[in-house]
Design an enzyme around this catalytic site. Structure first.
Site, PDB file in Angstrom:
ATOM      1  N   ASP A  74       0.945  -0.947  -0.126  1.00  0.00           N
ATOM      2  CA  ASP A  74      -0.411   0.218  -0.170  1.00  0.00           C
ATOM      3  C   ASP A  74       0.681   1.253   0.079  1.00  0.00           C
ATOM      4  O   ASP A  74       1.960   1.634   0.620  1.00  0.00           O
ATOM      5  CB  ASP A  74      -0.837   0.158   1.499  1.00  0.00           C
ATOM      6  CG  ASP A  74      -0.877   0.276   2.291  1.00  0.00           C
ATOM      7  OD1 ASP A  74       0.626  -0.664   2.084  1.00  0.00           O
ATOM      8  OD2 ASP A  74      -0.925   0.290   3.386  1.00  0.00           O
ATOM      9  N   GLU A 132      -0.488  -2.376   5.434  1.00  0.00           N
ATOM     10  CA  GLU A 132       0.539  -2.379   6.031  1.00  0.00           C
ATOM     11  C   GLU A 132       0.178  -0.784   7.317  1.00  0.00           C
ATOM     12  O   GLU A 132       0.418  -0.481   8.325  1.00  0.00           O
ATOM     13  CB  GLU A 132       2.080  -2.265   5.627  1.00  0.00           C
ATOM     14  CG  GLU A 132       2.602  -2.562   6.788  1.00  0.00           C
ATOM     15  CD  GLU A 132       3.221  -1.745   7.481  1.00  0.00           C
ATOM     16  OE1 GLU A 132       3.723  -0.992   8.676  1.00  0.00           O
ATOM     17  OE2 GLU A 132       3.405   0.083   6.962  1.00  0.00           O
TER      18      GLU A 132
HETATM   19 ZN    ZN Z   1       5.111   3.550   6.094  1.00  0.00          ZN
HETATM   20 ZN    ZN Z   2       6.158   0.691   5.133  1.00  0.00          ZN
END
Ligand code: ZN
Ligand code: ZN
Length: 404
Positions: A74, A132
Site C-alpha cells: 500500500d 500495512e
Molecule cells: Zn509507512
Molecule cells: Zn512502510
C-alpha cells in the site's frame, strides 16, 4: 561500501510503473493484479483476495520447511514532491514509504527462486500484504486463513527500505520496530456561554491540562533505560470563541519496545485522563478507545545470526542500525506461527550523499538530514537498491530452504 552497477533492468521499469500508480490501503487492486500475473508467469500457485486485497504465491517444491517471505503493497495519502519523472499520477497518493520497492524486490526474488527450484526443496510462501500503513493487513490475511490453507512457516523474512545508503543492510536483533497503540480520548464537560464559565465544566481546560500531564508519563514514570513515546497528535474542541463546548477529543500515539513498559504507559494514560476529568468535576467519565494496536517487531537472535551471512553474501555491508521507533505488522506473521522473524532495513539512499564520510556518527548525521519514509520527498534510488534487495531476499530464503 559496495558499489553495484547502476543499470536499467526490467525490474526498474516495474518499479517505476508501481510508483506512478500508488494505491491506498485495501485498495491495492491494480498492484495485486500485477503481482498475481507475474507470479503465475513464474509458475507459482496464486491466490488473490486473501485478507481483502492480499496476494499469496506458493511453490511446493518437495520435502522441507515452509519459508514465508513478505512484502507490503500500500501507498500513503501524501502528495509527492520528489520531482521524479516517474512521480505519482494519483492526486494526493504516493508511495512515500517505499512499498513499491518491496513489491518489486519480492517479485524479482520469486522469479529467481522459481527458476532455480531444482537447487532447493521445501515450500516457498510469497505473501504480498495489503494495508500495512493501517497496521491491519497482516491480521486480515491471517484471519482469512493464510496458515490453514498454506501451513505454518518456520521463519518470516522481509525487508523495509530506509534512508541508509544503498549498499547497506541494517539488521537489528531484538525489538527492531516499536509496538504502537493509537488511542482516541473523549473528555466530557458541560458547555455554555463563554461569558459564564462558572456555569460550565470547561473541557478545553481539561484537555489542555491532560495534554500537559501526559508529558510526565515518559519523563517521570518510565525507567530512563527504557524507550517510550507518548504523542498527542490530534486535539480538538469547540467552534467559536464565546462558546464553551461540551466535549474535547484527542488522539494519542504510544510507542514502546517492551510489553511491561507498554502496559505501564497505557495504565498511566488511563489514570491521568480519568484523574484530570475527576479533578475538573466532569459530569461523565472520559472514554478511551483503542483504535490501533500492534506489537513490536522482535527479531529472533539465533535466526538473525543464522541469516546474517546470507545477507552479507550479497555484497552488502550489514550493520546494526539499532531499533526503529516506527511500527510494522510483519511481526504478527511470526507471532501467529510461533516462529522467528528476520526483518531488515534495506538502504535506498543515493550513495553519493555519503561520499567522503567515514565515521558512524557522520553517517548517522547524514541519514538524519535525508527525506525519511512518509516524507513527500522520500525517493530511494532504484538501483542498486532493487538489485540488492532482490539478492538479499533470495539469499535469505535459500538459507532456510534446504539444498534440493
Ligand atoms: Zn509507512
Ligand atoms: Zn512502510
Amino acid at each position: 561500501m559496495v558499489r553495484l552497477m547502476s543499470t536499467t533492468t526490467p525490474w526498474v521499469e516495474v518499479y517505476e510503473d508501481l510508483h506512478r500508480h500508488p494505491e491506498l490501503s485495501f485498495d491495492e487492486h491494480r498492484t495485486a493484479g500485477i503481482v498475481a500475473d507475474a507470479l503465475r508467469d513464474f509458475g507459482f500457485e496464486v491466490e488473490t483476495g486473501v485478507g481483502r486485497t492480499g496476494v499469496v504465491g506458493v511453490i511446493r517444491n518437495g520435502d522441507g520447511p515452509t519459508v514465508l517471505v513478505r512484502a507490503d503493497m500500500d501507498a500513503l495519502p501524501v502528495t509527492e514532491q520528489t520531482g521524479l519523472p516517474y512521480s505519482s499520477s494519483v492526486e494526493g497518493v504516493a508511495h512515500a514509504c517505499g512499498h513499491d520497492l518491496h513489491v518489486t524486490c519480492l517479485l524479482a526474488a520469486c522469479e529467481e527462486l522459481a527458476a532455480s527450484r531444482s537447487t532447493w526443496s521445501g515450500t516457498l510462501l510469497a505473501v504480498f500484504q495489503p494495508a500495512e500503513e493501517l497496521i491491519v493487513g497482516a491480521r486480515a490475511m491471517l484471519d482469512d486463513g493464510l496458515y490453514e490453507r498454506y501451513g505454518r512457516p518456520v521463519v518470516v523474512l522481509g525487508q523495509h527500505v530506509a534512508p541508509l545508503p544503498a549498499g547497506v543492510i541494517g539488521l537489528h536483533t531484538g525489538p527492531a520496530f516499536a509496538a504502537v497503540d493509537g488511542l482516541s480520548i473523549t473528555l466530557h464537560g458541560t458547555g455554555g456561554h463563554g461569558s459564564s464559565p462558572h456555569t460550565t465544566v470547561d473541557p478545553v481546560v481539561m484537555a489542555a491540562s491532560t495534554v500537559m500531564r501526559l508529558q510526565t508519563v515518559v519523563s517521570r514514570e518510565v525507567n530512563p533505560k527504557d524507550m517510550a513515546v507518548v504523542t498527542v497528535g490530534r486535539l480538538s474542541a469547540g467552534t467559536k470563541s464565546n462558546i464553551i463546548p461540551p466535549v474535547a477529543t484527542m488522539d494519542v500515539s504510544v510507542r514502546t519496545y517492551d510489553e511491561a513498559v507498554r502496559s505501564r504507559v497505557l495504565g498511566a494514560i488511563e489514570r491521568i485522563v480519568n484523574g484530570e476529568a475527576a479533578s475538573a468535576g466532569a459530569p461523565r467519565d472520559p472514554e478511551i478507545r483503542h483504535l490501533e494496536r500492534c506489537d513490536a517487531v522482535v527479531n529472533d537472535g539465533d535466526a538473525c545470526e543464522a541469516t546474517r551471512p546470507a545477507l552479507a553474501s550479497t555484497g552488502a555491508l550489514v550493520i546494526d542500525p539499532g531499533s526503529v521507533a516506527g511500527s510494522e505488522d510483519v511481526g504478527l506473521f511470526a507471532t501467529e506461527a510461533d516462529c522467528p522473524c528476520v526483518y531488515w532495513l534495506l538502504g535506498g539512499a543515493d550513495p553519493s550523499h555519503f561520499e567522503g564520510l567515514s565515521t558512524v556518527r557522520e553517517f548517522g548525521e547524514k541519514v538524519a538530514t535525508l527525506p525519511s519514509n512518509h516524507s513527500p520527498a522520500f525517493a530511494p534510488v532504484p538501483e542498486p537498491t532493487i538489485t540488492l534487495g532482490t539478492a538479499a531476499l533470495v539469499a535469505a530464503a535459500r538459507h532456510w530452504l534446504p539444498v534440493g
